[in-house]
Design a protein around this motif. Structure first.
Motif, PDB file in Angstrom:
ATOM      1  N   ARG A 151       0.825  -1.212   0.000  1.00 47.23           N
ATOM      2  CA  ARG A 151       0.000   0.000   0.000  1.00 47.23           C
ATOM      3  C   ARG A 151       0.857   1.259   0.000  1.00 47.23           C
ATOM      4  NH1 ARG A 151      -5.468   1.541   1.431  1.00 47.23           N
ATOM      5  NH2 ARG A 151      -5.435   3.636   2.271  1.00 47.23           N
ATOM      6  N   ASP A 152       1.919   1.242   0.780  1.00 48.82           N
ATOM      7  CA  ASP A 152       2.787   2.418   0.844  1.00 48.82           C
ATOM      8  C   ASP A 152       3.426   2.728  -0.502  1.00 48.82           C
ATOM      9  OD1 ASP A 152       2.196   2.803   3.459  1.00 48.82           O
ATOM     10  OD2 ASP A 152       4.096   2.063   4.255  1.00 48.82           O
ATOM     11  N   THR A 187       3.813   6.128  -5.220  1.00 46.26           N
ATOM     12  CA  THR A 187       3.859   6.254  -6.680  1.00 46.26           C
ATOM     13  C   THR A 187       2.710   7.106  -7.197  1.00 46.26           C
ATOM     14  OG1 THR A 187       4.853   4.061  -6.774  1.00 46.26           O
ATOM     15  CG2 THR A 187       3.995   4.958  -8.829  1.00 46.26           C
ATOM     16  N   ALA A 188       1.546   6.948  -6.584  1.00 43.49           N
ATOM     17  CA  ALA A 188       0.394   7.765  -6.977  1.00 43.49           C
ATOM     18  C   ALA A 188       0.694   9.244  -6.755  1.00 43.49           C
ATOM     19  CB  ALA A 188      -0.843   7.346  -6.178  1.00 43.49           C
ATOM     20  N   TYR A 223      -5.922  -3.680  -6.541  1.00 46.68           N
ATOM     21  CA  TYR A 223      -7.100  -3.827  -5.678  1.00 46.68           C
ATOM     22  C   TYR A 223      -6.875  -4.785  -4.521  1.00 46.68           C
ATOM     23  CZ  TYR A 223      -9.665  -0.926  -8.893  1.00 46.68           C
ATOM     24  OH  TYR A 223     -10.081   0.144  -9.644  1.00 46.68           O
ATOM     25  N   ASN A 224      -5.710  -5.426  -4.483  1.00 54.02           N
ATOM     26  CA  ASN A 224      -5.371  -6.207  -3.307  1.00 54.02           C
ATOM     27  C   ASN A 224      -4.884  -5.324  -2.165  1.00 54.02           C
ATOM     28  OD1 ASN A 224      -5.779  -9.027  -4.111  1.00 54.02           O
ATOM     29  ND2 ASN A 224      -4.254  -8.539  -5.678  1.00 54.02           N
ATOM     30  N   HIS A 225      -4.614  -4.058  -2.465  1.00 51.03           N
ATOM     31  CA  HIS A 225      -4.051  -3.177  -1.437  1.00 51.03           C
ATOM     32  C   HIS A 225      -4.865  -1.918  -1.202  1.00 51.03           C
ATOM     33  CE1 HIS A 225      -0.714  -5.631  -3.000  1.00 51.03           C
ATOM     34  NE2 HIS A 225      -0.328  -5.664  -1.745  1.00 51.03           N
ATOM     35  N   ASP A 252      -7.590   9.507  -1.304  1.00 54.36           N
ATOM     36  CA  ASP A 252      -7.673   9.892   0.101  1.00 54.36           C
ATOM     37  C   ASP A 252      -6.359   9.614   0.827  1.00 54.36           C
ATOM     38  OD1 ASP A 252     -10.336  10.900   0.601  1.00 54.36           O
ATOM     39  OD2 ASP A 252     -10.199   9.852   2.526  1.00 54.36           O
ATOM     40  N   ALA A 253      -5.777   8.488   0.547  1.00 58.32           N
ATOM     41  CA  ALA A 253      -4.516   8.129   1.200  1.00 58.32           C
ATOM     42  C   ALA A 253      -3.397   9.068   0.753  1.00 58.32           C
ATOM     43  CB  ALA A 253      -4.145   6.685   0.884  1.00 58.32           C
ATOM     44  N   VAL A 254      -3.421   9.475  -0.510  1.00 57.45           N
ATOM     45  CA  VAL A 254      -2.413  10.427  -0.992  1.00 57.45           C
ATOM     46  C   VAL A 254      -2.553  11.753  -0.261  1.00 57.45           C
ATOM     47  CG1 VAL A 254      -1.624  11.747  -2.996  1.00 57.45           C
ATOM     48  CG2 VAL A 254      -2.224   9.337  -3.254  1.00 57.45           C
ATOM     49  N   VAL A 255      -3.806  12.229  -0.148  1.00 57.58           N
ATOM     50  CA  VAL A 255      -4.040  13.481   0.586  1.00 57.58           C
ATOM     51  C   VAL A 255      -3.548  13.345   2.018  1.00 57.58           C
ATOM     52  CG1 VAL A 255      -5.807  15.026   1.495  1.00 57.58           C
ATOM     53  CG2 VAL A 255      -5.980  14.181  -0.852  1.00 57.58           C
TER      54      VAL A 255
END
Lengths: 222, 222
Positions: free
Chosen positions: A11-12, A17-18, A47-49, A58-61
């Motif tokens: 996920r990290d 990368t995003a 989609y596994n993460h 949201d995670a990027v923000v």
DNA sequence: GTCTATACGCAGATAGAC
DNA sequence: GTCTATCTGCGTATAGAC
């Protein structure tokens, strides 16, 4: 290909990368296919993460909100005005470093972990300074309004380069300060003026311990 | 079917229907196919009146900005503080009536016709009140930051209903004011407190014509 | 100049094999 | 946990009827 011995993805790594893609080419360039290519995997593997694209953004923000400096709230705080001023500048600076992500602030401001961490730090500082809990909550919210509104108004595209388009159409505005080249100074100046005015106006709502000189560091009134 | 005797579509009708769709089901529900169905035409027909989807959303936002009351700027303005206060409330109210459109504010705040009309009115009022042009520009910008930031922070989804999710995780925040039921009062209170503080802080930057009593209506200092 | 029919290339997301 | 194959729905380009 089947299941690899060691996971290719995390996920990290996906979030990092995003963020790089958004910084480089904007929010619109962020797609599952682009991201997968960038990471050397196939699209659906993501989609596994992460559960959805919205979840990922949201995670990027949240990552960027994690860059906001909160060290000025380490107790004891000498002066809540100074702490709030430094925090607001750090908040704005974190967004300024990733302007392409700013439009994503428009969805769900309240429930990201680092949003809560920030709100908690500001609230604690204000309560420690003597503000009642209700007022501390309002001040935390209104400061956030101002900083995020500033980021939105500043880093989104401003007036067109050619101010002559508006010549004569808006009686007051057909002036030099419409030019895009001045936009950055205007944004910076407006932010600083608004920040100082807000802090002054809030300080005026405190009781002064010893005469008028104590205004800036007074005890909140309500 | 070929060309009808009287046009079935018009840009205004498309924009109005788009606004209705957004109000009813949110920005994500606005698609060319949905819109065409509502209007009783086929999808590509829309492109005779709007150039892109982005253009259409921009027009919807501009329609809402057109609902902001500017009558308090009719010259001569008795008190710039009163005018700005009423204008800010009207601005926020216009956005509050169409909360689903608020995320669309995040793209290109400056170049819509009604954005410029609003900026022009505020700027003119402040210059008439004696503020130097540079300061008037900054004040117009920072007021917009605060109002739009408030709309964004308020009308986007807040904390989850179940505050117990955060119990113990954020030392200061595990309190009643995390509950969604209190969010509306907090937003309203934060907006009003911020607005008054901003106006007070700006007024303190004016010179007083006759002693301290003239503070609220003083002449701007710079 | 305004509409319809059709189609292309993307997007996010799912199912099931390995 | 990652793959391939595939689904649905999106914005919109194009061609042609009237």
């Amino acid at each position: 290909m089947g299941r690899p011995r060691r996971p290719l993805l995390s996920r990290d790594r996906i979030v990092a990368t995003a963020l790089a893609v958004v910084d480089a080419d904007g929010l619109d360039a962020l797609s599952t296919r682009r991201l997968a290519a960038e990471l050397g995997v196939s699209g659906p593997s993501l989609y596994n993460h992460v559960s959805t694209m919205e979840d990922l953004v949201d995670a990027v923000v949240d990552t960027i909100l994690g860059e906001v400096d909160l060290s000025m709230f380490a107790t004891p705080v000498a002066d809540w005005r100074t702490a709030l001023r430094e925090w607001a500048r750090s908040y704005r600076a974190a967004l300024a470093e990733h302007p392409n992500i700013v439009p994503a602030l428009a969805h769900g401001m309240g429930h990201r972990p680092n949003s809560l961490k920030i709100a908690d730090a500001v609230f604690g500082c204000l309560v420690d300074a003597g503000w009642p809990r209700g007022q501390a909550t309002r001040i935390g919210a209104l400061m956030r309004y101002f900083v995020t509104g500033s980021a939105l108004g500043s880093f989104a595209r401003g007036f067109p380069d050619d101010a002559s388009v508006y010549a004569g159409r808006y009686p007051h505005l057909s002036e030099a300060h419409l030019l895009a080249e001045h936009q950055r100074e205007i944004d910076e100046g407006a932010f600083e003026l608004g920040l100082e005015s807000l802090l002054d106006g809030l300080a005026a709502r405190t009781v002064t311990a010893r005469g008028a000189s104590g205004r800036a560091g007074g005890t909140p009134r309500w």
